[in-house]
Design a protein around this motif. Sequence first.
Motif, short mmCIF file in Angstrom:
data_model
loop_
_atom_site.label_atom_id
_atom_site.label_comp_id
_atom_site.label_asym_id
_atom_site.label_seq_id
_atom_site.Cartn_x
_atom_site.Cartn_y
_atom_site.Cartn_z
N THR A 8 0.81 -1.22 0.00
CA THR A 8 0.00 0.00 0.00
C THR A 8 0.84 1.27 0.00
O THR A 8 0.34 2.35 0.26
CB THR A 8 -0.93 0.01 1.23
OG1 THR A 8 -0.15 -0.12 2.42
CG2 THR A 8 -1.94 -1.12 1.15
N ARG A 13 0.35 2.15 -4.86
CA ARG A 13 -0.74 3.08 -5.19
C ARG A 13 -0.68 3.48 -6.66
O ARG A 13 -1.73 3.59 -7.32
CB ARG A 13 -0.66 4.31 -4.30
CG ARG A 13 -0.86 4.03 -2.82
CD ARG A 13 -0.76 5.30 -2.00
NE ARG A 13 -0.58 5.01 -0.58
CZ ARG A 13 -1.03 5.77 0.40
NH1 ARG A 13 -1.67 6.88 0.13
NH2 ARG A 13 -0.83 5.43 1.66
N THR A 36 -4.18 -0.79 8.43
CA THR A 36 -3.99 0.06 7.24
C THR A 36 -5.03 1.18 7.20
O THR A 36 -4.70 2.33 6.92
CB THR A 36 -4.08 -0.79 5.96
OG1 THR A 36 -3.00 -1.74 5.96
CG2 THR A 36 -3.98 0.08 4.71
N TYR A 50 -4.04 5.61 3.73
CA TYR A 50 -4.58 4.78 2.66
C TYR A 50 -6.10 4.88 2.55
O TYR A 50 -6.66 4.73 1.47
CB TYR A 50 -4.17 3.32 2.85
CG TYR A 50 -4.19 2.56 1.54
CD1 TYR A 50 -3.17 2.74 0.61
CD2 TYR A 50 -5.22 1.69 1.22
CE1 TYR A 50 -3.19 2.08 -0.60
CE2 TYR A 50 -5.24 1.02 0.01
CZ TYR A 50 -4.22 1.22 -0.90
OH TYR A 50 -4.24 0.56 -2.12
#
Length: 236
Positions: A8, A13, A36, A50
């Motif tokens: 992540t 991304r 996360t 995130y």
Amino acid sequence: MKIAVLGTGGGGRAHAARLLELGHDVYVGTRDIEATLARTEPDMMGNPPYKQFLADHPGITLLPFADAADAADFVINGIDGASALKALTAIADRLTGKVLIDYAVPYLYNPQVEHPWPTPWGVMPRLDPCDTDSLAEQIQRALPQTKVVKAFVTQEQDTVVNPKAIGGGDHTMFVASDHADAKQTATDLLKAYGWTDILDLGALVAARGMEMYGHMHAAIGMALGMGNHFGVKIVR
């Protein structure tokens, strides 16, 4: 296609967003979904939480590593190099028969070395393995039923997914694998991203050079000024 991106961070991304834009079903894998999504501060590279990224990219599905890999036709490994081998070995059964495109650099951060290399972000990480082995080869040995291909590793991932951002796209990307079909999967994806110059380096052993290039890439980046992205062109 159904594509999993494990990791992540900023690189993961970049791939997830671009794959979604290209119309693929995107599954992002993380170690701990709750952790996360609970983060409220930027990560070590300055990426926003995130949860915000997911809100900005509806359609991406966040899952544990194993479930993301299981859902996908092929997998992109964006797990940090120090953790990748252990994390992938733990989900080996979900990767059986699949292509795994690995772009991790096996960096060990904050190393205790006799002759440190100072950088704007601290001491240059140490590569481990280096020279006589590579992370990609270690992954392939640990996952013999998975088709590992090393690619993407010689560029920032923002540039991998958008090569035309540098020199109109006139630069070179490299692939290496012991499996021809794995290299073709990586090559097809690179072409979809916009790459036109893709150099096949042969067997996966070439991943040693690709990973070691990380230091040279950092040196060039520091010489040009951090944040000034660049590409490398092989002139035949």
